[in-house]
Design an enzyme around this catalytic site. Sequence first.
Site, PDB file in Angstrom:
ATOM      1  N   GLU A 149      -0.585   2.228  -7.995  1.00 42.76           N
ATOM      2  CA  GLU A 149      -0.714   1.431  -9.222  1.00 42.76           C
ATOM      3  C   GLU A 149      -1.534   0.174  -8.971  1.00 42.76           C
ATOM      4  O   GLU A 149      -2.702   0.284  -8.728  1.00 42.76           O
ATOM      5  CB  GLU A 149       0.642   1.118  -9.855  1.00 42.76           C
TER       6      GLU A 149
ATOM      7  N   GLY B 168      -9.787   2.797 -11.022  1.00 38.11           N
ATOM      8  CA  GLY B 168     -10.303   1.858 -12.027  1.00 38.11           C
ATOM      9  C   GLY B 168      -9.353   1.619 -13.190  1.00 38.11           C
ATOM     10  O   GLY B 168      -9.783   1.196 -14.265  1.00 38.11           O
TER      11      GLY B 168
ATOM     12  N   ASP C  91       3.268   1.397 -15.324  1.00 38.83           N
ATOM     13  CA  ASP C  91       2.330   2.208 -16.111  1.00 38.83           C
ATOM     14  C   ASP C  91       2.992   2.725 -17.403  1.00 38.83           C
ATOM     15  O   ASP C  91       2.326   3.322 -18.242  1.00 38.83           O
ATOM     16  CB  ASP C  91       1.790   3.390 -15.297  1.00 38.83           C
TER      17      ASP C  91
ATOM     18  N   THR D 287      -5.957   2.230  -6.727  1.00 39.49           N
ATOM     19  CA  THR D 287      -6.128   3.682  -6.754  1.00 39.49           C
ATOM     20  C   THR D 287      -7.325   4.081  -5.899  1.00 39.49           C
ATOM     21  O   THR D 287      -8.187   3.253  -5.602  1.00 39.49           O
ATOM     22  CB  THR D 287      -6.309   4.129  -8.224  1.00 39.49           C
TER      23      THR D 287
END
Length: 568
Positions: free
Chosen positions: A407, A472, A427, A387
């Site tokens: 992702e 993160g 996700d 990201t």
Amino acid sequence: MKRRLSGELSAAAAALFLVFTLVFGIAARAATEFMVAAANPHAVKAGYDVLSTGGTAADAAVAVQMVLNLVEPQSSGIGGGAFILYWDAKARTLHTVDGRETAPAAATPERFLTAEGKKEGYWQAAVGGQSVGVPGTLKALDILHRLFGQRRWKELFAPAIILASEGFEVSPRLAESVARAKYLDRFDATRAYFFPGGQPLAAGTRLTNAAFARTLREIAEGGAEVFYNGPIAEDIVAAVNATSAKANNITRADIASYRAKLRPPVCLDYRAYEVCGMGPPTSGGLTVGQVLGMLSHFDLAKMGWSAELAHVLGEAEKLAYADRAMYIADSDYVAVPAKGLLDTAYLAKRAALIDTGKAGAKAPAGVPPGAPAVKLAASRYMGHLGTSHFVIRDAAGNAVSMTTTIESGFGSRVLVRGFLLNNELTDFDREPTRDGRLVANRVEGGKRPRSSMSPTIVFADDVPYLLVGSPGGSRIPGYVVKTLIAVLDLGMDPQAAIDLGHVAHRNTADFDIEIDSGAQAFGPVLAAKGHQVKARRLTSGLHAIRIDAAGRMSGGADGRREGTVMGR
Ligand code: GLY
């Protein structure tokens, strides 16, 4: 001699300018007219050029994203999804754009279960076309540009096209990411690009990407629709099917019907400020808001940056992550009690559970007003790390805070037409039920997977005061909250706030403390309070701009990655 689009510099001239700006200081952490901060100097330079020639923050966002796709391909791009906060200074309105990927219409909740009904391993699910959601980044930027752009769409692609055609130097972080990535050599096109001559790309290598330059030219000339209807979409579907371990992958119809969505912002009063973020399908705005709502019951300024503050922060994060796991998913599919999660009385009750002297056990979810009557099972999904985040403020006062992702680093590993496709479907929770109860973030056809991305704009006296966000994975809300309290409670400037060592709790067994940072000094006190402290590399990529009442800007870029700030 190749024809250039208007406003293009040659790659050599751009590189020279970059060196010049970095040496002679146009790359500034202070400015009065405009500013941009992002994860790579080429991208920052592209944004600076747009802003310095009268472009809006929306125009600059398009240029920055296209260059990031090329020079930081592991993190974001047109094969992925994004969330954008946009402050329209003239109308004094905050807009939030949801460009999250969608699951194929034919996807079922059992998509990531084995034949025995067990959850597949992460990499088994992630690598290949079965994890690819319909990309949304380009549609989100298209909305932004249609509403708020002033420069021609086509011009904004020029910096990325030039760099892709003429080449750019592979950065140390990209080289390290290639060397460390798992399964990056699995598919032919991806292997050929990242392992030329069979070796991982080395830092300093001049890399061209002719296929990406062609793709960008087509989108520049024909608009975003070219990506969603036509040969590019056909190639995406073919690449997905050729690399997928499953049926029911994304189709031409899924891609053609994709819509980015304007959604209501999620805002919360915190001290003298209003903190605004993105609502579901990301958990970011609600989780950041919940943590701040609980922290508002403690005098952080008096505590200063200390083990005491870290403890309270960690306990508030535990409580917020418990609610996140239970309730937050795509609100177009499940009833998310968004208002209740930020309810003042509810957060006061949650804050009262925090014992300043001792660590609580793993936090259970609370029951916010409006919680669904049907009992759900908590999500166990945590999140990975592919990201990027950037912030932009233009000369008219418009502002962008955008978090963008494919992702995990390098996404699904599927490269098509020079760009990587996301693996965003991982996700979702791979287990649709637990103990006989549904998990809110289960896979469903057309649904958007829950995100942790937390693009944020803080308002003081109803105008933007701080733009911030980070990559993160599931630690994103923690990185953002730390930076917010360092600026808002402790009075630090954005760079000092970003540099501060991380402490982040996700309601797992460990309280994560950033290795080799000042925060490690908090370890003994936190352990004495009962925390299981774990020192880790915590690779945020925070970028922030603070704007004072006189319009003076102060920017910060995260030294844990390769970002920089430029302004005038
Ligand atoms: N894929 C990272 C996120 O959306 O949080």
